[in-house]
Design a protein around this motif. Structure first.
Motif, PDB file in Angstrom:
ATOM      1  N   ASN A 181      67.337  14.145 -28.346  1.00  9.94           N
ATOM      2  CA  ASN A 181      68.710  13.741 -28.042  1.00  9.94           C
ATOM      3  C   ASN A 181      69.677  13.996 -29.195  1.00  9.94           C
ATOM      4  OD1 ASN A 181      68.452  12.838 -25.351  1.00  9.94           O
ATOM      5  ND2 ASN A 181      67.447  10.981 -26.095  1.00  9.94           N
ATOM      6  N   LEU A 182      69.166  14.498 -30.322  1.00 13.55           N
ATOM      7  CA  LEU A 182      70.041  14.862 -31.440  1.00 13.55           C
ATOM      8  C   LEU A 182      70.759  16.170 -31.100  1.00 13.55           C
ATOM      9  CD1 LEU A 182      67.644  14.064 -34.428  1.00 13.55           C
ATOM     10  CD2 LEU A 182      69.692  12.791 -33.770  1.00 13.55           C
ATOM     11  N   PRO A 183      71.815  16.509 -31.819  1.00 13.70           N
ATOM     12  CA  PRO A 183      72.536  17.764 -31.544  1.00 13.70           C
ATOM     13  C   PRO A 183      71.623  18.993 -31.620  1.00 13.70           C
ATOM     14  CG  PRO A 183      73.772  16.382 -33.065  1.00 13.70           C
ATOM     15  CD  PRO A 183      72.430  15.735 -32.891  1.00 13.70           C
ATOM     16  N   ARG A 184      71.916  19.973 -30.794  1.00 11.85           N
ATOM     17  CA  ARG A 184      71.105  21.198 -30.682  1.00 11.85           C
ATOM     18  C   ARG A 184      70.975  21.926 -32.024  1.00 11.85           C
ATOM     19  NH1 ARG A 184      67.491  21.780 -27.456  1.00 11.85           N
ATOM     20  NH2 ARG A 184      68.639  21.800 -25.537  1.00 11.85           N
ATOM     21  N   GLU A 185      71.984  21.829 -32.903  1.00 14.49           N
ATOM     22  CA  GLU A 185      71.862  22.493 -34.210  1.00 14.49           C
ATOM     23  C   GLU A 185      70.772  21.872 -35.072  1.00 14.49           C
ATOM     24  OE1 GLU A 185      75.555  19.795 -34.424  1.00 14.49           O
ATOM     25  OE2 GLU A 185      74.894  21.363 -33.073  1.00 14.49           O
ATOM     26  N   ILE A 186      70.355  20.670 -34.745  1.00 18.33           N
ATOM     27  CA  ILE A 186      69.224  20.027 -35.441  1.00 18.33           C
ATOM     28  C   ILE A 186      67.914  20.323 -34.720  1.00 18.33           C
ATOM     29  CG2 ILE A 186      68.185  17.803 -36.055  1.00 18.33           C
ATOM     30  CD1 ILE A 186      71.038  16.723 -36.439  1.00 18.33           C
ATOM     31  N   THR A 187      67.915  20.216 -33.411  1.00 16.70           N
ATOM     32  CA  THR A 187      66.669  20.322 -32.644  1.00 16.70           C
ATOM     33  C   THR A 187      66.257  21.753 -32.360  1.00 16.70           C
ATOM     34  OG1 THR A 187      67.782  20.220 -30.498  1.00 16.70           O
ATOM     35  CG2 THR A 187      67.116  18.120 -31.496  1.00 16.70           C
ATOM     36  N   GLY A 188      67.201  22.671 -32.338  1.00 20.18           N
ATOM     37  CA  GLY A 188      66.866  24.031 -31.932  1.00 20.18           C
ATOM     38  C   GLY A 188      66.426  24.024 -30.475  1.00 20.18           C
ATOM     39  N   GLU A 189      65.551  24.930 -30.138  1.00 21.11           N
ATOM     40  CA  GLU A 189      65.052  25.041 -28.760  1.00 21.11           C
ATOM     41  C   GLU A 189      63.679  24.379 -28.592  1.00 21.11           C
ATOM     42  OE1 GLU A 189      66.853  26.383 -26.231  1.00 21.11           O
ATOM     43  OE2 GLU A 189      68.459  26.575 -27.715  1.00 21.11           O
ATOM     44  N   LYS A 190      63.216  23.697 -29.611  1.00 22.01           N
ATOM     45  CA  LYS A 190      61.859  23.157 -29.609  1.00 22.01           C
ATOM     46  C   LYS A 190      61.810  21.806 -28.910  1.00 22.01           C
ATOM     47  CE  LYS A 190      60.619  25.934 -33.486  1.00 22.01           C
ATOM     48  NZ  LYS A 190      59.848  26.023 -34.694  1.00 22.01           N
ATOM     49  N   THR A 191      60.722  21.570 -28.167  1.00 22.07           N
ATOM     50  CA  THR A 191      60.641  20.365 -27.334  1.00 22.07           C
ATOM     51  C   THR A 191      59.314  19.618 -27.449  1.00 22.07           C
ATOM     52  OG1 THR A 191      59.907  21.713 -25.475  1.00 22.07           O
ATOM     53  CG2 THR A 191      62.273  21.279 -25.639  1.00 22.07           C
ATOM     54  N   GLY A 192      58.469  19.971 -28.398  1.00 21.09           N
ATOM     55  CA  GLY A 192      57.201  19.275 -28.534  1.00 21.09           C
ATOM     56  C   GLY A 192      56.379  19.852 -29.662  1.00 21.09           C
ATOM     57  N   GLY A 193      55.202  19.288 -29.851  1.00 21.20           N
ATOM     58  CA  GLY A 193      54.312  19.736 -30.919  1.00 21.20           C
ATOM     59  C   GLY A 193      53.063  18.892 -30.963  1.00 21.20           C
ATOM     60  N   TYR A 194      52.338  19.013 -32.059  1.00 21.70           N
ATOM     61  CA  TYR A 194      51.088  18.275 -32.256  1.00 21.70           C
ATOM     62  C   TYR A 194      51.239  17.249 -33.366  1.00 21.70           C
ATOM     63  CZ  TYR A 194      47.972  20.663 -29.093  1.00 21.70           C
ATOM     64  OH  TYR A 194      47.348  21.113 -27.961  1.00 21.70           O
ATOM     65  N   LEU A 195      50.752  16.041 -33.090  1.00 20.36           N
ATOM     66  CA  LEU A 195      50.680  14.962 -34.065  1.00 20.36           C
ATOM     67  C   LEU A 195      49.245  14.869 -34.557  1.00 20.36           C
ATOM     68  CD1 LEU A 195      51.949  12.392 -35.431  1.00 20.36           C
ATOM     69  CD2 LEU A 195      51.119  11.126 -33.425  1.00 20.36           C
ATOM     70  N   THR A 196      49.080  14.900 -35.876  1.00 24.59           N
ATOM     71  CA  THR A 196      47.762  14.734 -36.488  1.00 24.59           C
ATOM     72  C   THR A 196      47.786  13.500 -37.368  1.00 24.59           C
ATOM     73  OG1 THR A 196      47.300  17.109 -36.474  1.00 24.59           O
ATOM     74  CG2 THR A 196      46.038  15.779 -38.028  1.00 24.59           C
ATOM     75  N   MET A 197      46.699  12.741 -37.318  1.00 24.73           N
ATOM     76  CA  MET A 197      46.528  11.574 -38.177  1.00 24.73           C
ATOM     77  C   MET A 197      45.183  11.719 -38.880  1.00 24.73           C
ATOM     78  SD  MET A 197      46.213   7.581 -37.019  1.00 24.73           S
ATOM     79  CE  MET A 197      47.842   6.946 -37.247  1.00 24.73           C
ATOM     80  N   ARG A 198      45.206  11.620 -40.198  1.00 20.43           N
ATOM     81  CA  ARG A 198      43.979  11.638 -40.997  1.00 20.43           C
ATOM     82  C   ARG A 198      43.860  10.335 -41.770  1.00 20.43           C
ATOM     83  NH1 ARG A 198      41.220  16.431 -42.136  1.00 20.43           N
ATOM     84  NH2 ARG A 198      42.235  18.291 -41.347  1.00 20.43           N
ATOM     85  N   ASP A 199      42.629   9.963 -42.061  1.00 24.04           N
ATOM     86  CA  ASP A 199      42.345   8.848 -42.958  1.00 24.04           C
ATOM     87  C   ASP A 199      42.720   9.322 -44.363  1.00 24.04           C
ATOM     88  OD1 ASP A 199      40.816   7.282 -44.890  1.00 24.04           O
ATOM     89  OD2 ASP A 199      39.709   6.468 -43.189  1.00 24.04           O
TER      90      ASP A 199
END
Length: 189
Positions: A40-58
């Protein structure tokens, strides 16, 4: 805040994974909400990207606790984003152990090939920011613009009470992250 995520026992011989499994749904739900705020931020911040991968390590032993997709990821980017999210977290775990880095941004180098990718014939994907040392965890995201990746995990770490807001601001200052403030404001209003 995700108050039920408190109470980490670092002496747990099985690492953090068994201790945290019942808390993952709330954490992933919060991560998804933060991603939606980012979009929901302005397009100049978000670009065209809409997802990705979250990784959590110990953060103690480097063990992967989870690596999950969030949002919509184009099919031709699934492998890349999953690998980069894991690479950022691994690199930060190593650099934190060696020299105390708090962010993968501190060892970023867009010209270098990410660890191990040469051996599987991948193009140079670079070494990027987007992972943070968040107390007992290394949190990483890949799929958004670099500062968006980092802002998402900074906000998640604060809302999950892994780090304080003050600590998140200190980290955002290191990388000059201008996305953290507007994303945090959206996620907390």
């Amino acid at each position: 805040m995700l108050a039920h995520l408190h109470g980490i026992n670092k002496t747990n011989q099985g690492g953090l994974m068994p201790f945290y499994l019942d808390r993952m749904p709330a954490l992933l739900d919060k991560a998804d909400q933060i991603l939606n705020h980012f979009l929901n931020l302005p397009r100049e911040i978000t670009g065209e990207k809409t997802g990705g991968y979250l990784t959590m390590r110990d953060s103690g032993n480097g063990q992967i606790i989870l690596c999950v997709p969030l949002g919509h990821i184009p099919s031709d980017k699934v492998h890349k984003y999953a690998m980069l999210s894991q690479e950022k977290a691994w690199r930060l775990w190593e650099k934190h152990s060696q020299r105390g880095d708090k962010l993968s941004w501190q060892s970023r180098d867009p010209e270098l090939c990410a660890y191990g990718f040469q051996s599987i014939g991948k193009d140079n994907w670079g070494l990027w920011g987007g992972a943070i040392h968040a107390g007992p965890f290394i949190l990483s995201f890949s799929g958004l613009p670099e500062m968006g990746d980092e802002a998402l995990v900074l906000v998640l770490a604060v809302l999950a009470d892994f780090i304080t807001l003050k600590k998140a601001w200190e980290m955002a200052t290191i990388s000059n992250n201008r996305v953290f403030d507007p994303l945090f404001n959206l996620a907390t209003t």
